[in-house]
Motif scaffolding. Sequence first.
Motif, mmCIF file in Angstrom:
data_model
loop_
_atom_site.group_PDB
_atom_site.id
_atom_site.type_symbol
_atom_site.label_atom_id
_atom_site.label_comp_id
_atom_site.label_asym_id
_atom_site.label_seq_id
_atom_site.Cartn_x
_atom_site.Cartn_y
_atom_site.Cartn_z
ATOM 1 N N ILE A 1 49.013 38.987 37.106
ATOM 2 C CA ILE A 1 47.616 38.984 36.647
ATOM 3 C C ILE A 1 46.697 39.584 37.716
ATOM 4 O O ILE A 1 45.793 40.371 37.412
ATOM 5 N N LEU A 2 46.951 39.225 38.983
ATOM 6 C CA LEU A 2 46.130 39.749 40.077
ATOM 7 C C LEU A 2 46.323 41.248 40.290
ATOM 8 O O LEU A 2 45.478 41.909 40.910
ATOM 9 N N ALA A 3 47.446 41.798 39.800
ATOM 10 C CA ALA A 3 47.695 43.240 39.935
ATOM 11 C C ALA A 3 46.796 44.060 39.016
ATOM 12 O O ALA A 3 46.543 45.246 39.275
ATOM 13 N N ILE A 4 46.297 43.449 37.952
ATOM 14 C CA ILE A 4 45.544 44.190 36.937
ATOM 15 C C ILE A 4 44.265 44.839 37.491
ATOM 16 O O ILE A 4 43.985 46.005 37.182
ATOM 17 N N PRO A 5 43.453 44.161 38.339
ATOM 18 C CA PRO A 5 42.277 44.852 38.899
ATOM 19 C C PRO A 5 42.638 46.104 39.699
ATOM 20 O O PRO A 5 41.925 47.118 39.600
ATOM 21 N N SER A 6 43.727 46.060 40.483
ATOM 22 C CA SER A 6 44.149 47.258 41.230
ATOM 23 C C SER A 6 44.570 48.368 40.276
ATOM 24 O O SER A 6 44.281 49.547 40.500
ATOM 25 N N ILE A 7 45.270 47.993 39.199
ATOM 26 C CA ILE A 7 45.685 48.984 38.194
ATOM 27 C C ILE A 7 44.459 49.625 37.548
ATOM 28 O O ILE A 7 44.371 50.854 37.415
ATOM 29 N N LEU A 8 43.481 48.810 37.172
ATOM 30 C CA LEU A 8 42.268 49.320 36.519
ATOM 31 C C LEU A 8 41.408 50.155 37.468
ATOM 32 O O LEU A 8 40.632 51.005 37.022
ATOM 33 N N SER A 9 41.552 49.921 38.792
ATOM 34 C CA SER A 9 40.728 50.661 39.751
ATOM 35 C C SER A 9 41.080 52.140 39.809
ATOM 36 O O SER A 9 40.339 52.937 40.396
ATOM 37 N N HIS A 10 42.225 52.528 39.219
ATOM 38 C CA HIS A 10 42.583 53.944 39.137
ATOM 39 C C HIS A 10 42.226 54.537 37.778
ATOM 40 O O HIS A 10 42.479 55.715 37.533
ATOM 41 N N GLY A 11 41.687 53.701 36.882
ATOM 42 C CA GLY A 11 41.338 54.161 35.543
ATOM 43 C C GLY A 11 39.922 53.757 35.171
ATOM 44 O O GLY A 11 38.943 54.240 35.758
ATOM 45 N N PRO A 12 39.775 52.816 34.219
ATOM 46 C CA PRO A 12 38.438 52.434 33.728
ATOM 47 C C PRO A 12 37.509 51.872 34.798
ATOM 48 O O PRO A 12 36.291 51.960 34.653
ATOM 49 N N TRP A 13 38.071 51.263 35.849
ATOM 50 C CA TRP A 13 37.225 50.683 36.903
ATOM 51 C C TRP A 13 37.144 51.576 38.145
ATOM 52 O O TRP A 13 36.755 51.120 39.213
#
Length: 451
Positions: A358-370
């Motif tokens: 779950i904590l990996a999701i913000p890092s994943i999104l930081s290369h896309g929508p975030w």
Amino acid sequence: MKGKKKSRENWGSRLGFIMATAGFSIGLGNIWRFSYVAGHNGGGAFLLIYLLIIAVIGIPIFLAETGLGRKVQTGIITGLRQLTRKGSPWVLFIGWLGILAAGLIMSYYLMIMGWIFAYIFKVGLGTFNGATTEQIAKIYEDLVSNPLAVIGYTLIPTLIIGLIVSRGVKNGIEKFVKISMPILLIMLILLAIYSLSLPGSMDGVVWYLKPDFSVITPKTFLEALGQVFFSLGIGLAGAFTYGSYLDPQNSDLVKDSVWVISFDTTIAFLSGLVIFPALFAFQIAPDSGPGLLFLTIPNILDKMPGGTIFGMMFFILVIIAAITTAVGLIETVSANTAELLNLKRKTSVWLWLGVMFILAIPSILSHGPWAHIELFSKNIFELIDYVSGNILLVLSGLFISLYVVFKWKFQNFQHDINIGATSIKITAISKPVIQFVIPIAILIILVSGLL
């Protein structure tokens, strides 16, 4: 507490400890992170500082953390409470800080492993065959900016890590690394030889091995120190945890640690010999950031005979190296949780893996929508990497060095570390280095690098 010590699982062999601890140290920190951090910090200058810090600071702090684990035969929180008291600064700044750093690093580590699994499939399907350098860069950008795809790929290593760690030390971790680590070393040597044969590669060798002192800043020292701690697993509570599975009387901690650190440093150095000559051969900027590995290797593989098969083998071995480190990170947090909350190993392992995923999701999104969200000129992933690798690990390492000076005391440290030692021992000559040079150097590097 005595009952817990008797039931504590131990490594099945000396080789098992060396390979498992080397496996924990050797991972994406050596193959992925070392290259892009060195690329950001001038190549040869960074390499020289990195090697000096390993010799002067890395080895003693690694011995101290692993030695504390061997001494108490428990997880880091329980162990430090035994050695000091519940709620002491040592428990907070060595124990809890180390576990926090391990958790933050693991959160984005899963994402990077997801990228690697994607590349295993892409190489196998021939996606990079005949692709130009620009097309390879576009394939990388398309992958990392697609959060659903990355989340799907990230689920694969999450499940694999859970299956390995839940099996325990001997049957899971030790068996896994005895085979995988030697194969990885051979693969890197072969890739380095091929990379060095590419036209224009010698410019990369010069850039990597010849120090340019004009590029050195306080930040270079801080990032080199952070990379040493990241690579060796210092300050992550992992060395403490792995040391706790050693026989407290019949293990040669000093010699085995030298083997672990030598193996770790060799892998990092070889990774540079694979990446940087190829970068210059394909005219890719060495400061291209976290995607450096994913931009360079497909270019190499496309030009070499049997590149598809070799490429799949390479990325499979990289994921193996990554998993050995991730196994250590999860082992650290799950073993301590199981001890503190009296949980079963499997329950604690799968609980923490769910949290990390779950904590990996913000890092994943930081290369896309975030990608537009930035703090201190860094996206979410870059900020987590910087804070965990260059601040939390260094702080934890600083407090380990201070613990040796003020709590353990040099004579006790020397005696405890030398138990079981044969040909290599801690001598009185190292006293001024351990008491003064190391803590002062870490403090100066931390403060000057941040300012």
